[in-house]
Design an enzyme around this catalytic site. Structure first.
Site, PDB file in Angstrom:
ATOM      1  N   PRO A  12       0.852  -1.194   0.000  1.00 46.17           N
ATOM      2  CA  PRO A  12       0.000   0.000   0.000  1.00 46.17           C
ATOM      3  C   PRO A  12       0.884   1.239   0.000  1.00 46.17           C
ATOM      4  O   PRO A  12       1.782   1.362   0.839  1.00 46.17           O
ATOM      5  CB  PRO A  12      -0.774  -0.125   1.325  1.00 46.17           C
ATOM      6  N   CYS A  95       3.432   3.132   9.094  1.00 44.89           N
ATOM      7  CA  CYS A  95       3.691   4.409   8.444  1.00 44.89           C
ATOM      8  C   CYS A  95       4.264   5.419   9.440  1.00 44.89           C
ATOM      9  O   CYS A  95       3.711   5.601  10.523  1.00 44.89           O
ATOM     10  CB  CYS A  95       2.410   4.952   7.834  1.00 44.89           C
ATOM     11  N   GLY A 228       7.227  -2.725  -2.925  1.00 46.65           N
ATOM     12  CA  GLY A 228       6.640  -1.398  -2.923  1.00 46.65           C
ATOM     13  C   GLY A 228       7.107  -0.604  -4.117  1.00 46.65           C
ATOM     14  O   GLY A 228       6.584  -0.723  -5.218  1.00 46.65           O
ATOM     15  N   ARG A 229       8.152   0.201  -3.912  1.00 48.30           N
ATOM     16  CA  ARG A 229       8.605   1.093  -4.984  1.00 48.30           C
ATOM     17  C   ARG A 229       9.042   0.345  -6.238  1.00 48.30           C
ATOM     18  O   ARG A 229       8.836   0.826  -7.352  1.00 48.30           O
ATOM     19  CB  ARG A 229       9.735   1.985  -4.465  1.00 48.30           C
TER      20      ARG A 229
END
Length: 332
Positions: A12, A95, A228-229
């Site tokens: 996410p 986060c 992710g990235r």
């Protein structure tokens, strides 16, 4: 409902993994587990739900990540998510942004395992879909091993069986969210120790995984890997996700035929959204890295970046961008 396959998932990412991005990723991979951006429990309860958590049926399997620390609100948001058709709800305990800290959710909850356990218990009581947690290994000066193991023990006692662990500390003071993705050192060994000590739990590794070869190597230790990235900046790696899931093999070469077929699968979705008034750039921004490293990739990116943002831009812009890649391919 079939059991979720956790072997490969896309992380996410705020401002990135919106529904256009997820539909593009689904065109690249049938089997990757996809996640929404984080949405706060309050927003799910009180906000425009279709805008915030609406999705297309083709996106399944799909996880809604929730932010919050109020057990009752998270339970209500989970009920709404299940009614919407989500396959899983996840609590964000990783986060590190200031906004997240001020709302008392995200990585700061690593220091409140009892709160997270209470939230998990309430959410599990409210829904039949899985309730999972995504976390860091520790926060600030807290000792990583004691923090992570203690957190997981307490939260799993409340019924959480699946943990996605970003293998870095979160520094809540002194580092920006962007710096928190790179500067704290990765500690894969600590997460591997957690898996060894808690073989009953499903442990997914997140953080710093850049290639499908890396992912395949980590699958020898963990139940799953989360990109992710890398999945966003070089999305062509998702073309190999299904093979990774099926065979455990990690291939990093770009399959051009498969990439072109994926674009054909995504095209009807783009056309439908354009008819509804969605800007072309809202979709093409997720596609800029598709041909990274290939002849014509620079012209592909430039065309989409410069022309998709213009008023009234349509699929002809996509075709023009694609022509640079296919022309270079024919020339080669």
């Amino acid at each position: 409902m079939p059991e979720l396959d956790y072997r490969f998932s896309v992380a996410p990412m705020m401002d990135w993994t919106d529904r256009h991005c997820r539909m593009f990723h689904r065109a690249l991979s049938k089997k990757a587990l996809l996640w929404t951006e984080m949405v706060t429990a309050d927003a799910v309860i009180h906000g425009d739900r279709e805008r915030l958590i609406g999705f297309s049926e083709a996106e399944h399997r799909l996880v809604l990540q929730l932010g919050g620390s109020d057990a009752a609100k998270l339970a209500e948001a989970s009920r709404i998510a299940e009614a919407f058709g989500y396959d899983e709800v996840n609590i964000n305990c990783g986060c590190p942004s200031d906004r997240v800290q001020s709302g008392r959710f995200g990585a700061c909850l690593m220091q409140e395992p009892a709160t997270v356990a209470a939230c998990v218990a309430a959410m599990r009581e409210a829904v039949t879909i899985p309730v999972t947690v995504k976390c860091r290994v520790a926060v600030d000066e807290d000792p990583p091993r004691e923090t992570l193991f203690g957190f997981v023990d307490q939260v799993s006692d409340a019924g959480c069986e699946v943990f996605t662990v970003h293998a870095r500390k979160a520094w809540l003071s002194g580092l920006s969210p962007k710096e928190n993705r790179d500067i704290p050192p990765l500690d894969y060994g600590l997460v591997a120790d957690l898996k060894a000590e808690r073989p009953d739990l499903t442990i997914i590794l997140n953080g710093g995984i850049k290639t499908m070869a890396d992912a395949a190597e980590h699958l020898k230790t963990f139940d799953g890997v989360m990109l992710g990235r890398a999945a966003y900046q070089t999305p062509h790696c998702l073309l190999q996700a299904d093979q990774l899931i099926e065979t455990g093999e990690g291939v990093d070469t770009l399959d051009m035929e498969a990439a072109l077929e994926a674009l054909d699968r995504y095209r009807p979705y783009m056309a439908a959204r354009l008819e509804e008034g969605t800007k072309l750039s809202s979709m093409t921004r997720h596609m800029l890295g598709l041909f990274a490293g290939q002849p014509g990739a620079r012209a592909w990116r430039r065309t989409l970046s410069e022309k998709a943002v213009k008023e009234g831009a349509g699929l002809d812009v996509l075709d023009e961008a694609l022509s640079h890649v296919t022309a270079e391919r024919v020339a080669a």
